[in-house]
Each structure stands twice: as C-alpha cells, then as structure tokens.
Design a protein around this motif. Sequence first.
Motif, PDB file in Angstrom:
ATOM      1  N   PHE A  63       0.823  -1.211   0.000  1.00  0.00           N
ATOM      2  CA  PHE A  63       0.000   0.000   0.000  1.00  0.00           C
ATOM      3  C   PHE A  63       0.857   1.262   0.000  1.00  0.00           C
ATOM      4  CE2 PHE A  63      -1.820   3.348   2.780  1.00  0.00           C
ATOM      5  CZ  PHE A  63      -2.637   3.913   1.812  1.00  0.00           C
ATOM      6  N   LEU A  64       1.888   1.320   0.852  1.00  0.00           N
ATOM      7  CA  LEU A  64       2.690   2.534   0.927  1.00  0.00           C
ATOM      8  C   LEU A  64       3.521   2.742  -0.334  1.00  0.00           C
ATOM      9  CD1 LEU A  64       3.767   2.510   4.679  1.00  0.00           C
ATOM     10  CD2 LEU A  64       2.009   3.883   3.564  1.00  0.00           C
ATOM     11  N   ALA A  65       3.916   1.643  -0.993  1.00  0.00           N
ATOM     12  CA  ALA A  65       4.569   1.787  -2.300  1.00  0.00           C
ATOM     13  C   ALA A  65       3.585   2.370  -3.309  1.00  0.00           C
ATOM     14  CB  ALA A  65       5.091   0.433  -2.772  1.00  0.00           C
ATOM     15  N   TYR A  90       9.784  14.329   1.075  1.00  0.00           N
ATOM     16  CA  TYR A  90       9.481  14.111   2.500  1.00  0.00           C
ATOM     17  C   TYR A  90       8.625  12.865   2.688  1.00  0.00           C
ATOM     18  CZ  TYR A  90      11.029  18.989   3.022  1.00  0.00           C
ATOM     19  OH  TYR A  90      11.740  20.153   2.998  1.00  0.00           O
ATOM     20  N   LEU A  91       7.637  12.688   1.814  1.00  0.00           N
ATOM     21  CA  LEU A  91       6.769  11.514   1.921  1.00  0.00           C
ATOM     22  C   LEU A  91       7.587  10.237   1.784  1.00  0.00           C
ATOM     23  CD1 LEU A  91       3.853  10.388   2.120  1.00  0.00           C
ATOM     24  CD2 LEU A  91       3.761  10.479  -0.383  1.00  0.00           C
ATOM     25  N   ALA A  92       8.509  10.207   0.811  1.00  0.00           N
ATOM     26  CA  ALA A  92       9.358   9.028   0.616  1.00  0.00           C
ATOM     27  C   ALA A  92      10.214   8.751   1.850  1.00  0.00           C
ATOM     28  CB  ALA A  92      10.241   9.230  -0.616  1.00  0.00           C
ATOM     29  N   ILE A  93      10.799   9.797   2.424  1.00  0.00           N
ATOM     30  CA  ILE A  93      11.656   9.624   3.606  1.00  0.00           C
ATOM     31  C   ILE A  93      10.836   9.125   4.790  1.00  0.00           C
ATOM     32  CG2 ILE A  93      13.075  10.844   5.297  1.00  0.00           C
ATOM     33  CD1 ILE A  93      13.952  12.706   3.017  1.00  0.00           C
ATOM     34  N   HIS A  94       9.646   9.682   4.975  1.00  0.00           N
ATOM     35  CA  HIS A  94       8.826   9.298   6.123  1.00  0.00           C
ATOM     36  C   HIS A  94       8.304   7.869   5.987  1.00  0.00           C
ATOM     37  CE1 HIS A  94       8.000  13.862   6.726  1.00  0.00           C
ATOM     38  NE2 HIS A  94       9.169  13.492   7.207  1.00  0.00           N
ATOM     39  N   ILE A  95       7.933   7.468   4.780  1.00  0.00           N
ATOM     40  CA  ILE A  95       7.525   6.073   4.567  1.00  0.00           C
ATOM     41  C   ILE A  95       8.690   5.138   4.868  1.00  0.00           C
ATOM     42  CG2 ILE A  95       6.888   4.399   2.784  1.00  0.00           C
ATOM     43  CD1 ILE A  95       5.118   6.547   1.537  1.00  0.00           C
ATOM     44  N   LEU A  96       9.882   5.532   4.407  1.00  0.00           N
ATOM     45  CA  LEU A  96      11.076   4.738   4.695  1.00  0.00           C
ATOM     46  C   LEU A  96      11.314   4.658   6.201  1.00  0.00           C
ATOM     47  CD1 LEU A  96      13.553   3.221   3.630  1.00  0.00           C
ATOM     48  CD2 LEU A  96      14.728   5.430   3.454  1.00  0.00           C
ATOM     49  N   TYR A 378      -0.055  17.029   8.306  1.00  0.00           N
ATOM     50  CA  TYR A 378       0.417  15.888   9.092  1.00  0.00           C
ATOM     51  C   TYR A 378       1.406  15.014   8.334  1.00  0.00           C
ATOM     52  CZ  TYR A 378      -3.151  16.491  12.759  1.00  0.00           C
ATOM     53  OH  TYR A 378      -3.911  16.958  13.793  1.00  0.00           O
ATOM     54  N   LEU A 379       1.108  14.746   7.076  1.00  0.00           N
ATOM     55  CA  LEU A 379       1.845  13.733   6.338  1.00  0.00           C
ATOM     56  C   LEU A 379       3.257  14.171   6.000  1.00  0.00           C
ATOM     57  CD1 LEU A 379      -1.057  12.640   3.993  1.00  0.00           C
ATOM     58  CD2 LEU A 379      -0.258  11.504   6.071  1.00  0.00           C
ATOM     59  N   MET A 380       3.537  15.459   6.065  1.00  0.00           N
ATOM     60  CA  MET A 380       4.871  15.958   5.791  1.00  0.00           C
ATOM     61  C   MET A 380       5.694  16.117   7.066  1.00  0.00           C
ATOM     62  SD  MET A 380       4.863  15.949   2.620  1.00  0.00           S
ATOM     63  CE  MET A 380       3.531  14.743   2.493  1.00  0.00           C
ATOM     64  N   ALA A 382       7.566  14.141  10.266  1.00  0.00           N
ATOM     65  CA  ALA A 382       8.077  12.832  10.699  1.00  0.00           C
ATOM     66  C   ALA A 382       7.374  12.331  11.949  1.00  0.00           C
ATOM     67  CB  ALA A 382       9.584  12.930  10.943  1.00  0.00           C
ATOM     68  N   THR A 383       6.908  13.249  12.802  1.00  0.00           N
ATOM     69  CA  THR A 383       6.257  12.839  14.052  1.00  0.00           C
ATOM     70  C   THR A 383       5.040  11.959  13.794  1.00  0.00           C
ATOM     71  OG1 THR A 383       5.122  14.987  13.987  1.00  0.00           O
ATOM     72  CG2 THR A 383       7.035  14.805  15.422  1.00  0.00           C
ATOM     73  N   THR A 384       4.266  12.277  12.753  1.00  0.00           N
ATOM     74  CA  THR A 384       3.069  11.488  12.434  1.00  0.00           C
ATOM     75  C   THR A 384       3.439  10.058  12.101  1.00  0.00           C
ATOM     76  OG1 THR A 384       2.016  13.478  11.551  1.00  0.00           O
ATOM     77  CG2 THR A 384       1.025  11.352  10.960  1.00  0.00           C
ATOM     78  N   TRP A 385       4.457   9.889  11.275  1.00  0.00           N
ATOM     79  CA  TRP A 385       4.839   8.550  10.830  1.00  0.00           C
ATOM     80  C   TRP A 385       5.530   7.757  11.938  1.00  0.00           C
ATOM     81  CZ3 TRP A 385       3.249   6.679   6.187  1.00  0.00           C
ATOM     82  CH2 TRP A 385       2.701   7.617   5.294  1.00  0.00           C
ATOM     83  N   MET A 386       6.306   8.426  12.763  1.00  0.00           N
ATOM     84  CA  MET A 386       6.944   7.736  13.886  1.00  0.00           C
ATOM     85  C   MET A 386       5.887   7.285  14.904  1.00  0.00           C
ATOM     86  SD  MET A 386      10.161   7.457  13.247  1.00  0.00           S
ATOM     87  CE  MET A 386       9.572   7.179  11.560  1.00  0.00           C
TER      88      MET A 386
END
Length: 405
Positions: A63-65, A90-96, A378-380, A382-386
């Motif tokens: 899904f994230l890909a 930023y989205l790519a880095i946060h997904i990673l 939110y999606l940009m 890092a806190t959201t993804w962490m």
Amino acid sequence: MKQGSYIYDLILFALMALLAFGLIGNGAQPVRLFIIALSPFVVADVFNRPHKSLYYYRYECFFLAFWFLWALAFFFKADDEIESFKNVIYLAIHILGFFEVLWAANKAKYPQQAIKYGWLAFMVSTIPVAIYEFLTDFHLGMSFQDSGNTMYVNGVHIERPFASVTFGNLNSYNTVLCWALPSLFMCNLYPRGKWEQLLGMVVMGFTSLIIIANASRGAMLCLVIMLGTYVYAYYKFGRNRYLLITVLVLAIGALVYFLGELFILIVEKVSMVGLGDDGRAENLVMGFQAFLDSYGLGIGIGNYGPIMEAVYHVEVPAPHNLFLEVLVCFGLFVALGFLGMVFRIVRIGLRQGEPFNRNMLMFCMAAMLFAGIIDSNYLMKATTWMFLASVYVYVDSRYNRVIPK
C-alpha cells in the motif's frame, strides 16, 4: 519472536528521541538525516532476507509503495512545483522511516521499551524549553507566532503565553504531546521500576499542564479523552485504585487553585466561539468539494493550501484534519488504503493482543483520532509517521518483552 541485538533498540530510541529537534534543519531535520543514513542497511537486509525483515507487513509494503507512486503520478497537478517536489521527497523519507521502525523492532531485544524511552526522552528534552517559553514569552527562531500573543475577552486584551518549542506553532507541539501520551501511560501502568513510574507521572503532569496552558480546544479535548482512557485502564488493571483517586483529586484541586485564571480564560473562549470552528467547517466543506471536483482522485501532493486559497477562496487553507488531508490530497483509493492500515492495527490489537496490547490500542487510537484534528500538514511531518509506526509495535504481542501481566 527471537530476541536480537541492543543496537536495534538504540536505533528505535534514536528515531523517537530525534523528533525533539522539530523544524531545526528545515528539510534536513536530524530525524530525516538519520532515516536516510539507515536506509542502505535496511535495503540490504530486506534484499538478503526478504521473507524475514518485513514479512508480517506485506499489506503496508504494497500500500505505501502504491501511495508514493500515486503521489508521484499526480505530480503534474502541482500548483507550486518546488513545494510539491519537496513534499514528495518528505513523503518518501517518512515512509522509509516507518518501515525502519518495523525493521528495527523485529531485530531489537526490547522494542516496545526502546520506543517508550525514546518518546520519554523527547518529552524530557522539550518540557524545559516549553516552561521557559511560558515564563519569559521568548520563543525560538522557527516559531511562526510572535511574542506578546493576546486573547480578546470581554473587551479586554489578555496575555496568552504559549509554547511551541521547535515545532513552529502551539498546535504542532500540542499534537506531538498527544502522540507521546500513550508512552507516558505505559510508564505509569507498566513500569519497570518505581523510578520509571514516578518519572512517568511527573512528565505526564507537566505534559497535561502544557496542553492546558496552550489553551487549544482540540488538544484539550484530546487530553480529556486520553486521560479518560488512562483512568479507565488504571482503575481496571492498576495496582492501587485508591492512589489513583487520591492523585486525581489532588491534581484537579491544584489545577483549579494555581491555574484558576487560565481556566476562566478557557471557559470564556469556549463560550464565545463554542466548540465549533467556522474555519475548520469551511475547510471540511470546501475540501470535500475539491475531492469531488477531482473525481475522487485527489488534488495532488502539496496542493492543499494553494488550491484551497486560489480556487475555493478558503480564508485559512489549513485542514486541521489528518483524514481530510489524506482524502483531499490523495483521493479515495489512498484514503481507503490508509483506513485499511488503521483497521489492521485494531485487528492486530484485538485478535492477537494481550491485556497490555489492548490497553495500548485504546490509548493509541484515542491519540490518533483526537490528535488528528489539531494540526495540519500531518503527512509531511516525521512525528506522524513515527507515532504510527510506534502504534504497530505497541499493539502487537509479538513484540512484548518484560511486560507485567
């Protein structure tokens, strides 16, 4: 699950603790640089052992890909190409980074504890800065709000101190405080020693005071709901119910006595504008209209502010809603996929979880739902993804280590 090496515990700790730097570095924030530095090791390990590293998260991988490729495919819609390109990066880095948390958790000895201590370190390092801001009305250079902030109540301008630390504005800092609360609850309900429980109590008290003093209605609503879940869990599973009641009575009494004027100010604010918000309502209505006008495909990454302002004439083009942001910018398919991740978290916690995991599920879902309506973009961040990755580790019993029964 076989226990691994302490180096992965340190990685988990660092990923959470580095969030304290907030906007420092702008695009090159320390947590993003750390994620990039880790990426060669993660990629090499995944290719060497593809069935072991992220086997349990095949849905998230696909899904994230898809989400990233979807965002990239709709780059042609960019209103501001430079801003949209930065958002794609930023989205790519946060997904990673999200996958790095899961990767490290699979290899760590005590993944839940490492994440908890990372969030605790984040709080311990930012609270002194917040207190200094309240006392001096001096704020760091990345603050979007100026000193001397006031509220207009009954024809009188009243000083309204605030703390944003390294996050630019009080809403962003309040949101991250709410993201951290489940980890503080874990310190209190499942401590590894008296010192941890005491530290957790003190930090939770300061966190609550900062949220209240920042006087954001959304954050205070989130705090009330989350404290309600904590009281319920402690009363049901805690070791000393009378201690809980005593602490609550003393805490409420202290708040009323020492922050009486602040409570009056908050009540006045709510009575003047109510619990509703015309700006948020306008963003909900116009945002959904933009979603429909895009035929359900989304208006494109990084386009919310420019398009909502130029095309739909929204006065304050900030969604203040995580789920609205996903729906409007990325469309129906990504929004459904994101909800699928939320449902998977709930299913993991309910079907596979022990009492500890179900409690953490309750805490984390309250944080996700109610802290998800405080901030924007939110999606940009890092806190959201962490936080999202932390939830996966907290609710999955495969990661349980030294958790009291």
